[in-house]
Design an enzyme around this catalytic site. Structure first.
Site, mmCIF file in Angstrom:
data_model
loop_
_atom_site.group_PDB
_atom_site.id
_atom_site.type_symbol
_atom_site.label_atom_id
_atom_site.label_comp_id
_atom_site.label_asym_id
_atom_site.label_seq_id
_atom_site.Cartn_x
_atom_site.Cartn_y
_atom_site.Cartn_z
ATOM 1 N N SER A 77 1.189 -12.529 -0.522
ATOM 2 C CA SER A 77 0.272 -11.902 -1.482
ATOM 3 C C SER A 77 -1.084 -11.587 -0.861
ATOM 4 O O SER A 77 -1.707 -12.443 -0.225
ATOM 5 C CB SER A 77 0.087 -12.877 -2.650
ATOM 6 N N GLY A 78 -1.572 -10.372 -1.123
ATOM 7 C CA GLY A 78 -2.901 -9.995 -0.638
ATOM 8 C C GLY A 78 -3.975 -10.857 -1.285
ATOM 9 O O GLY A 78 -4.911 -11.319 -0.621
ATOM 10 N N LEU A 79 -3.806 -11.100 -2.595
ATOM 11 C CA LEU A 79 -4.781 -11.932 -3.297
ATOM 12 C C LEU A 79 -4.827 -13.330 -2.680
ATOM 13 O O LEU A 79 -5.894 -13.867 -2.377
ATOM 14 C CB LEU A 79 -4.394 -12.029 -4.782
ATOM 15 N N ASP A 108 -10.213 -10.127 -2.693
ATOM 16 C CA ASP A 108 -9.027 -9.283 -2.522
ATOM 17 C C ASP A 108 -9.459 -7.817 -2.476
ATOM 18 O O ASP A 108 -9.016 -6.990 -3.263
ATOM 19 C CB ASP A 108 -8.078 -9.556 -3.706
ATOM 20 N N ASP A 166 2.544 -7.948 0.990
ATOM 21 C CA ASP A 166 1.730 -7.138 0.102
ATOM 22 C C ASP A 166 0.765 -6.369 1.014
ATOM 23 O O ASP A 166 -0.266 -6.892 1.421
ATOM 24 C CB ASP A 166 0.980 -8.077 -0.854
ATOM 25 N N ASP A 179 -1.163 -3.922 0.457
ATOM 26 C CA ASP A 179 -2.242 -3.199 -0.242
ATOM 27 C C ASP A 179 -2.003 -1.682 -0.141
ATOM 28 O O ASP A 179 -0.927 -1.212 -0.462
ATOM 29 C CB ASP A 179 -3.604 -3.607 0.328
ATOM 30 N N GLU A 195 0.653 0.105 -2.283
ATOM 31 C CA GLU A 195 0.306 0.515 -3.641
ATOM 32 C C GLU A 195 -0.477 1.824 -3.614
ATOM 33 O O GLU A 195 -1.219 2.082 -2.655
ATOM 34 C CB GLU A 195 -0.490 -0.601 -4.344
ATOM 35 N N LYS A 229 -9.032 -1.438 -1.473
ATOM 36 C CA LYS A 229 -8.544 -1.663 -2.831
ATOM 37 C C LYS A 229 -9.284 -2.820 -3.512
ATOM 38 O O LYS A 229 -10.002 -3.599 -2.867
ATOM 39 C CB LYS A 229 -7.041 -1.910 -2.829
ATOM 40 N N ASN A 279 -8.312 -5.934 -6.489
ATOM 41 C CA ASN A 279 -7.172 -6.532 -7.187
ATOM 42 C C ASN A 279 -6.996 -5.873 -8.560
ATOM 43 O O ASN A 279 -7.968 -5.605 -9.268
ATOM 44 C CB ASN A 279 -7.390 -8.041 -7.354
ATOM 45 N N SER A 280 -5.743 -5.646 -8.915
ATOM 46 C CA SER A 280 -5.438 -4.892 -10.131
ATOM 47 C C SER A 280 -5.921 -5.575 -11.406
ATOM 48 O O SER A 280 -6.076 -4.933 -12.434
ATOM 49 C CB SER A 280 -3.924 -4.687 -10.234
ATOM 50 N N ARG A 328 4.533 0.750 -4.741
ATOM 51 C CA ARG A 328 4.036 0.128 -5.974
ATOM 52 C C ARG A 328 3.269 1.153 -6.796
ATOM 53 O O ARG A 328 2.315 1.773 -6.300
ATOM 54 C CB ARG A 328 3.144 -1.047 -5.582
ATOM 55 N N HIS A 370 3.891 -2.091 -11.989
ATOM 56 C CA HIS A 370 2.947 -3.161 -12.332
ATOM 57 C C HIS A 370 2.353 -2.908 -13.711
ATOM 58 O O HIS A 370 2.145 -1.757 -14.103
ATOM 59 C CB HIS A 370 1.831 -3.181 -11.287
HETATM 60 C C1 SPV Z 1 -1.111 -9.821 -4.960
HETATM 61 O O1 SPV Z 1 -0.450 -10.855 -5.098
HETATM 62 O O2 SPV Z 1 -2.041 -9.715 -4.183
HETATM 63 C C2 SPV Z 1 -0.773 -8.656 -5.756
HETATM 64 C C3 SPV Z 1 -0.161 -8.827 -7.038
HETATM 65 O O3 SPV Z 1 -1.079 -7.567 -5.345
HETATM 66 S S1 SPV Z 1 -1.401 -8.739 -8.208
HETATM 67 O O4 SPV Z 1 -2.417 -9.680 -7.890
HETATM 68 O O5 SPV Z 1 -0.710 -9.008 -9.446
HETATM 69 O O6 SPV Z 1 -1.930 -7.378 -8.216
HETATM 70 MG MG MG Z 2 -2.267 -7.562 -3.785
#
Ligand code: SPV
Ligand code: MG
Length: 551
Positions: free
Chosen positions: A52-54, A64, A91, A93, A120, A126, A128-129, A165, A196
């Site tokens: 995971s990027g986060l 993130d 991930d 990004d 994505e 980016k 975080n969403s 994504r 997502h």
């Molecule tokens: C991550 O885990 O970094 C993601 C998923 O991209 S989310 O945080 O849900 O966007």
């Molecule tokens: Mg991410």
């Protein structure tokens, strides 16, 4: 050079990921953010890892927002990949730039054994969403399709997966836009679509899946709509669920709790038994493999300590609770005392454990131990039981009463001692009174509780200090160790006492006193509390809160 993946029976990591995406079954992929979390995910039974990027940013302590460079991410991926055999989906990004940056990323992560990348359709850098704020701009569809094509064209392993994504629903666009984008990405070569949503219900995802109708594998990230049962996803034909950040969040909560508790009470004693023992860390690091390699390639002269637990008595003062099982099988916090003891010993690498049973021996849990019987348990004392285990002493034995609970450092310190014979004495308990059933220890030195204290030696153990005698130095807790010369003295002492007519009535303090009076040094390891034994119903109560770390 031999390619290990080609000789193992398991398909390559990328082939595993491809199978997961293509399979008709719902698959689960769990987040990890470093080597140890990746190992834990694999051990838990997951078949895939979400890098995971986060979480990767968070474990570096940054946001993130592409603050960690892609090479820093790749470096961590290498550790994660090295210690696992299941596929890692990165991930990625936005691909860290344009199509060209993605081409290089794919090349580099393939070299590290990464099975696929998810990109994505947002803009670099980016965000975080789930971060509330202004609406995030989406990438141009054509440009993003070019990126997907570039990624697919630069992979050298045919099974490497590129997951596209779609962020349209997160960014406030409608289902039409999401479907339009997903179809364009599929046509550009994406192996799967990650759709997502940030709603707390799965409505958008289910509507999308219904319209999508299986045109390519669908992947979802139910961070917000987590309460939805997995069967709903199965029925919707979803290929894979990503639990995107749960390892990081679990670790953060556990670290916060431990840090606050230790800071507040200025000792880790109450936290120690709730956190992973250092041995568990060693295990996760693969220490055993190194030990095996050492045995094969290096010379090691380390002796192995054995454990003997005396567990023959019923525990009469516990009345009906011990009607069908011996005291050692009474559960404390849901776990029998004996299992706790065995775990404590194993944490300290004492793996050869002998339990001497008597009363209701059939009720004893035998996992991880060897059982020996003292059939005369009703008419004999501890030494008769100890004698039964003599062939298991080896050259180094730690001997414990079966009703003990203690903080693990006590056993660790006992095992660290280099003395031939050592007894553990609690200097917090010196209130010997006539008729007391406890084993009070008189020692050459009192416990100065200082690091620079002199070594103390046992003078004698007695349950019955003579009237007017000085206060004892503490209470012997029922734990001791004999190694090397000391172990030979222990065997000789047992043989001496066996020759006595009253042998069947003798207990461990009789043996220790005999050893002292025969001229053997018995070193004292002082402790100050942090243990208890279970004799009465009150003890049982206290044991519950002790096991939970409350005192
Ligand atoms: C991550 O885990 O970094 C993601 C998923 O991209 S989310 O945080 O849900 O966007
Ligand atoms: Mg991410």
């Amino acid at each position: 050079m031999i390619n290990l993946e080609s000789v193992s029976l398991k398909p390559s990591k990328s082939a595993q990921l491809r199978r997961m995406l293509d399979s008709p079954h719902l698959e689960f992929i769990m987040e990890a953010h470093n080597g140890i979390s990746a190992r834990i995910v694999e051990e838990a039974g997951f078949h895939g890892i979400w890098a995971s990027g986060l979480s990767l940013s968070a474990q570096f302590g940054v946001r993130d927002n592409n603050e960690a460079s892609w090479t820093q991410v790749v470096e961590m991926l290498e550790f994660m990949s090295d210690v696992t055999r299941i596929p890692i989906l990165l991930d990625g990004d936005t691909g860290y730039g344009n199509f060209n940056n993605l081409r290089r990323l794919v090349k580099k992560i393939e070299q590290r054994g990464i099975a696929g990348v998810c990109i994505e359709d947002k803009l670099f850098p980016k965000t975080n969403s789930f971060i509330a704020g202004e609406r995030q701009n989406l990438a141009d569809i054509e440009e993003f399709c070019g990126k997907i094509k570039a990624g697919k064209d630069s992979q050298s392993d045919r099974d490497f997966c590129v997951v596209a994504r779609v962020e349209a629903l997160i960014a406030g666009w409608d289902l039409r836009e999401a479907l339009l984008r997903a179809e364009a990405y599929r046509a550009a070569g994406a192996d799967a679509i990650l759709i997502h949503s940030k709603l707390s219900r799965p409505d958008q995802i289910l509507a999308f899946a219904a319209e999508w109708a299986g045109r390519a594998p669908l992947v979802i990230v139910p961070t917000k709509y987590y309460s939805t049962p997995a069967d709903v996803y199965r029925q919707a034909g979803i290929s894979a669920v990503i639990w995107a950040n749960h390892m990081l969040r679990a670790a953060v909560a556990a670290m916060q709790s431990a840090a606050c508790a230790i800071h507040e009470i200025e000792t880790p004693v109450y936290v120690e038994d709730r956190i992973a023992p250092v041995e568990e860390i060693f295990r996760l690091q693969g220490a055993e493999e190194l030990s095996a390699a050492e045995r094969r390639y290096a010379v090691s002269g380390r002796s192995r300590t054995r454990g003997v637990i005396l567990a023959a008595t019923r525990g009469d003062a516990l009345y009906g609770l011990t009607a069908t099982r011996p005291k050692v099988m009474l559960p404390i916090g849901g776990k029998p005392i004996l299992r706790r003891l065995v775990e404590e010993l194993k944490k300290q690498a004492v793996n050869e454990i002998t339990v001497v049973a008597g009363y209701r021996a059939e009720a004893i849990e035998t996992a991880g131990i060897s059982l020996v019987l003292n059939p005369d348990y009703q008419d004999s004392g501890e030494l008769a039981s100890l004698s039964r285990a003599e062939s298991c002493f080896g050259d180094d034995t730690v001997i414990l009463y079966g009703d003990l609970l203690f903080r693990n450092y006590i056993l660790r310190d006992l095992l660290d001692s280099d003395a031939g014979i050592v007894v553990v004495v609690d200097s917090a308990d010196t209130h010997a009174s006539a008729g007391s059933a406890s084993d009070y220890a008189y020692c050459t030195e009192p416990d100065s509780r200082s690091l620079l204290s002199e070594d103390a030696y046992l003078e004698r153990i007695t349950a019955d200090p003579p009237p007017g005698a000085r206060l004892p130095s503490g209470r012997w807790i029922g734990m001791w160790r004999a190694q090397g010369e000391g172990c030979r003295a222990l065997k000789k002492g047992l043989a001496d006492l066996r020759a006595r007519a009253d042998f069947s009535r003798l207990n461990t303090p009789d043996l220790l006193n005999h050893l002292v009076s025969s001229g053997h040094e018995v070193r004292v390891l002082y402790i100050h509390g942090h243990w208890l034994d279970v004799n009465t119903l009150d003890d049982l109560d206290r044991a519950g809160s002790f096991a939970e770390g409350r005192h």
